[in-house]
Design a protein around this motif. Sequence first.
Motif, PDB file in Angstrom:
ATOM      1  N   VAL A  42      38.013  48.807  34.610  1.00 60.00           N
ATOM      2  CA  VAL A  42      39.462  48.244  34.298  1.00 60.00           C
ATOM      3  C   VAL A  42      40.062  49.185  33.326  1.00 60.00           C
ATOM      4  O   VAL A  42      41.248  49.646  33.091  1.00 60.00           O
ATOM      5  CB  VAL A  42      39.138  46.839  33.541  1.00 60.00           C
ATOM      6  N   ASP A  43      38.876  49.808  32.474  1.00 60.08           N
ATOM      7  CA  ASP A  43      39.617  50.774  31.502  1.00 60.08           C
ATOM      8  C   ASP A  43      40.387  51.726  32.206  1.00 60.08           C
ATOM      9  O   ASP A  43      41.681  52.494  31.773  1.00 60.08           O
ATOM     10  CB  ASP A  43      38.539  51.678  30.904  1.00 60.08           C
ATOM     11  N   LEU A  48      46.629  54.136  34.171  1.00 66.54           N
ATOM     12  CA  LEU A  48      47.523  54.480  35.160  1.00 66.54           C
ATOM     13  C   LEU A  48      48.837  53.760  35.043  1.00 66.54           C
ATOM     14  O   LEU A  48      49.031  52.777  34.383  1.00 66.54           O
ATOM     15  CB  LEU A  48      47.043  54.062  36.533  1.00 66.54           C
ATOM     16  N   PRO A  49      49.974  54.486  35.297  1.00 63.20           N
ATOM     17  CA  PRO A  49      51.342  53.697  35.347  1.00 63.20           C
ATOM     18  C   PRO A  49      51.770  52.743  36.128  1.00 63.20           C
ATOM     19  O   PRO A  49      52.676  52.764  37.018  1.00 63.20           O
ATOM     20  CB  PRO A  49      52.212  55.126  35.467  1.00 63.20           C
ATOM     21  N   PHE A  50      51.099  51.456  36.076  1.00 64.32           N
ATOM     22  CA  PHE A  50      51.305  50.433  36.481  1.00 64.32           C
ATOM     23  C   PHE A  50      52.589  49.675  35.923  1.00 64.32           C
ATOM     24  O   PHE A  50      53.268  49.857  34.715  1.00 64.32           O
ATOM     25  CB  PHE A  50      50.429  49.213  36.328  1.00 64.32           C
ATOM     26  N   SER A  61      51.606  45.658  31.065  1.00 66.67           N
ATOM     27  CA  SER A  61      50.878  45.864  29.846  1.00 66.67           C
ATOM     28  C   SER A  61      49.273  45.828  29.898  1.00 66.67           C
ATOM     29  O   SER A  61      49.065  45.424  30.988  1.00 66.67           O
ATOM     30  CB  SER A  61      51.119  44.371  28.810  1.00 66.67           C
ATOM     31  N   THR A  62      48.695  46.130  29.082  1.00 67.01           N
ATOM     32  CA  THR A  62      47.232  46.467  29.404  1.00 67.01           C
ATOM     33  C   THR A  62      46.498  45.094  29.815  1.00 67.01           C
ATOM     34  O   THR A  62      45.465  44.788  30.387  1.00 67.01           O
ATOM     35  CB  THR A  62      46.578  46.780  27.956  1.00 67.01           C
ATOM     36  N   ARG A  63      47.149  43.870  29.054  1.00 68.77           N
ATOM     37  CA  ARG A  63      46.690  42.652  29.362  1.00 68.77           C
ATOM     38  C   ARG A  63      46.941  42.147  30.876  1.00 68.77           C
ATOM     39  O   ARG A  63      46.167  41.485  31.689  1.00 68.77           O
ATOM     40  CB  ARG A  63      47.282  41.587  28.468  1.00 68.77           C
ATOM     41  N   ASP A  77      35.569  37.807  49.108  1.00 68.15           N
ATOM     42  CA  ASP A  77      35.507  37.451  50.424  1.00 68.15           C
ATOM     43  C   ASP A  77      36.842  38.090  51.123  1.00 68.15           C
ATOM     44  O   ASP A  77      36.852  38.181  52.521  1.00 68.15           O
ATOM     45  CB  ASP A  77      35.981  36.008  50.356  1.00 68.15           C
ATOM     46  N   LEU A  78      37.497  38.759  50.394  1.00 72.18           N
ATOM     47  CA  LEU A  78      38.725  39.577  51.202  1.00 72.18           C
ATOM     48  C   LEU A  78      38.722  41.157  51.193  1.00 72.18           C
ATOM     49  O   LEU A  78      39.487  41.887  51.425  1.00 72.18           O
ATOM     50  CB  LEU A  78      40.159  39.256  50.187  1.00 72.18           C
ATOM     51  N   ALA A  79      37.503  41.306  50.857  1.00 70.97           N
ATOM     52  CA  ALA A  79      37.200  42.922  50.998  1.00 70.97           C
ATOM     53  C   ALA A  79      37.489  43.532  52.212  1.00 70.97           C
ATOM     54  O   ALA A  79      37.190  43.050  53.043  1.00 70.97           O
ATOM     55  CB  ALA A  79      35.665  43.164  50.439  1.00 70.97           C
ATOM     56  N   GLY A  80      38.054  44.727  52.036  1.00 76.22           N
ATOM     57  CA  GLY A  80      38.272  45.348  53.268  1.00 76.22           C
ATOM     58  C   GLY A  80      39.651  44.885  53.931  1.00 76.22           C
ATOM     59  O   GLY A  80      39.869  45.432  55.022  1.00 76.22           O
ATOM     60  N   ARG A  81      40.467  44.150  53.300  1.00 74.40           N
ATOM     61  CA  ARG A  81      41.686  43.565  53.864  1.00 74.40           C
ATOM     62  C   ARG A  81      42.881  43.578  52.899  1.00 74.40           C
ATOM     63  O   ARG A  81      43.495  42.854  52.194  1.00 74.40           O
ATOM     64  CB  ARG A  81      41.299  42.136  54.175  1.00 74.40           C
ATOM     65  N   PRO A  82      43.126  44.844  52.607  1.00 78.57           N
ATOM     66  CA  PRO A  82      44.407  45.090  51.514  1.00 78.57           C
ATOM     67  C   PRO A  82      45.395  44.382  51.728  1.00 78.57           C
ATOM     68  O   PRO A  82      46.045  43.964  50.838  1.00 78.57           O
ATOM     69  CB  PRO A  82      44.626  46.905  51.960  1.00 78.57           C
ATOM     70  N   LEU A  83      45.926  44.066  52.885  1.00 80.17           N
ATOM     71  CA  LEU A  83      47.154  43.290  52.968  1.00 80.17           C
ATOM     72  C   LEU A  83      47.097  42.000  52.530  1.00 80.17           C
ATOM     73  O   LEU A  83      48.089  41.350  51.924  1.00 80.17           O
ATOM     74  CB  LEU A  83      47.490  43.150  54.431  1.00 80.17           C
ATOM     75  N   ASP A  84      45.799  41.318  52.677  1.00 81.90           N
ATOM     76  CA  ASP A  84      45.649  39.902  51.840  1.00 81.90           C
ATOM     77  C   ASP A  84      45.875  40.058  50.435  1.00 81.90           C
ATOM     78  O   ASP A  84      45.581  38.919  49.744  1.00 81.90           O
ATOM     79  CB  ASP A  84      44.232  39.651  52.347  1.00 81.90           C
ATOM     80  N   PHE A  85      45.849  41.142  49.658  1.00 77.86           N
ATOM     81  CA  PHE A  85      46.084  41.073  48.205  1.00 77.86           C
ATOM     82  C   PHE A  85      47.407  41.496  47.840  1.00 77.86           C
ATOM     83  O   PHE A  85      47.416  41.523  46.586  1.00 77.86           O
ATOM     84  CB  PHE A  85      45.100  42.431  47.847  1.00 77.86           C
ATOM     85  N   ALA A  86      48.356  41.524  48.884  1.00 72.07           N
ATOM     86  CA  ALA A  86      49.555  42.089  48.642  1.00 72.07           C
ATOM     87  C   ALA A  86      50.410  41.216  47.598  1.00 72.07           C
ATOM     88  O   ALA A  86      51.087  41.618  46.306  1.00 72.07           O
ATOM     89  CB  ALA A  86      50.469  41.975  49.585  1.00 72.07           C
ATOM     90  N   GLY A  87      50.196  39.872  47.372  1.00 72.69           N
ATOM     91  CA  GLY A  87      50.991  38.972  46.603  1.00 72.69           C
ATOM     92  C   GLY A  87      49.973  38.379  45.427  1.00 72.69           C
ATOM     93  O   GLY A  87      50.619  37.370  44.738  1.00 72.69           O
ATOM     94  N   ARG A  88      49.035  38.958  45.487  1.00 73.94           N
ATOM     95  CA  ARG A  88      47.844  38.159  44.430  1.00 73.94           C
ATOM     96  C   ARG A  88      47.922  38.646  42.894  1.00 73.94           C
ATOM     97  O   ARG A  88      47.346  38.220  42.048  1.00 73.94           O
ATOM     98  CB  ARG A  88      46.502  38.324  44.983  1.00 73.94           C
ATOM     99  N   THR A  89      48.619  39.838  42.745  1.00 69.90           N
ATOM    100  CA  THR A  89      48.792  40.461  41.394  1.00 69.90           C
ATOM    101  C   THR A  89      50.183  40.532  41.022  1.00 69.90           C
ATOM    102  O   THR A  89      50.812  40.666  42.162  1.00 69.90           O
ATOM    103  CB  THR A  89      47.782  41.664  41.191  1.00 69.90           C
ATOM    104  N   ALA A  90      50.431  40.855  39.728  1.00 68.07           N
ATOM    105  CA  ALA A  90      51.863  41.117  39.221  1.00 68.07           C
ATOM    106  C   ALA A  90      51.938  42.497  38.778  1.00 68.07           C
ATOM    107  O   ALA A  90      53.250  42.671  38.245  1.00 68.07           O
ATOM    108  CB  ALA A  90      52.023  40.270  38.158  1.00 68.07           C
ATOM    109  N   VAL A  91      51.049  43.395  39.095  1.00 69.67           N
ATOM    110  CA  VAL A  91      51.613  45.141  39.061  1.00 69.67           C
ATOM    111  C   VAL A  91      51.284  45.723  40.005  1.00 69.67           C
ATOM    112  O   VAL A  91      50.665  45.381  41.104  1.00 69.67           O
ATOM    113  CB  VAL A  91      50.406  45.384  37.483  1.00 69.67           C
TER     114      VAL A  91
END
Length: 281
Positions: A42-43, A48-50, A61-63, A77-91
Amino acid sequence: MRSSVSDAFLIFTEPIEGRVPYLYLDSWGLVTVGTGCRLDSVDEAMTLPFVLADQPTIGASTRQIREAYTAVQSRPDLAGRPLDFAGRTAVRLTEDGVDELAARRLAALEDRLIRTPEFAGFPRWPADAQLALLSLAWAHGPDFSGWPDLRADCAAGDWRAAADHGRIQGATQRNAADRALFRTAAHATENHWDPDVLWYRPLGHRAELHPRDSGAEVVLLQERLLVLGYLATVSGVLDVETELALREFQRAHVLLVDGVAGPATWAALGTAVPATVAAHT
């Protein structure tokens, strides 16, 4: 590495890895972003410029980056399926950030590779062989201690043998491209072609073509098959003659012989090695 390799690397690898601005888990369950760049911690992610996904002019922010990293790690359980992560994070990583991370990762890979005794001559290798090994390292990592045959092939400059030994299990599209690169390096070396030139031609993203399809993409397919010695004429239609030529090409390059121009076939079609050369490998 030769400038032709660094200039072409993203064009070569994006059709294989994609270009993903959000964090996801690759098929190994490792946190990844951009063009298949794995993040060790995570460090590293926090360097990176998110930016915020819903406000791309505001830096994350770092948080927020830490929360996104943790959220992705929590879904093996979603490993190897990038599209399934599209809406799961805010950055999201900026476009420049994707390019900068890829360039940084590529330079680090080269630095690690040339520390391996069998790869010490890497700076003098033909461009196609450099790109082939960098491609393998991009997907596998720079540690090839478990690949004695490939290391010996590279030390000897035996690029034809490297084409057979440089394979990653399950990586069909990348394997096809890497095989073509090593074969091209062999052909270029034997014919004393300029080692600074990347003779392989990355074709980028292309539509999947089926029998009876027509149009500009079919013309490109036929032109490649003609140059490589598999087809005699260009008609603009994926007719019976083109399908037979495509199947012959797929058979020669150890691809699925289905007469369909999919991602793996397009990757292999980038090679400049004619059919008469491929037949000897």
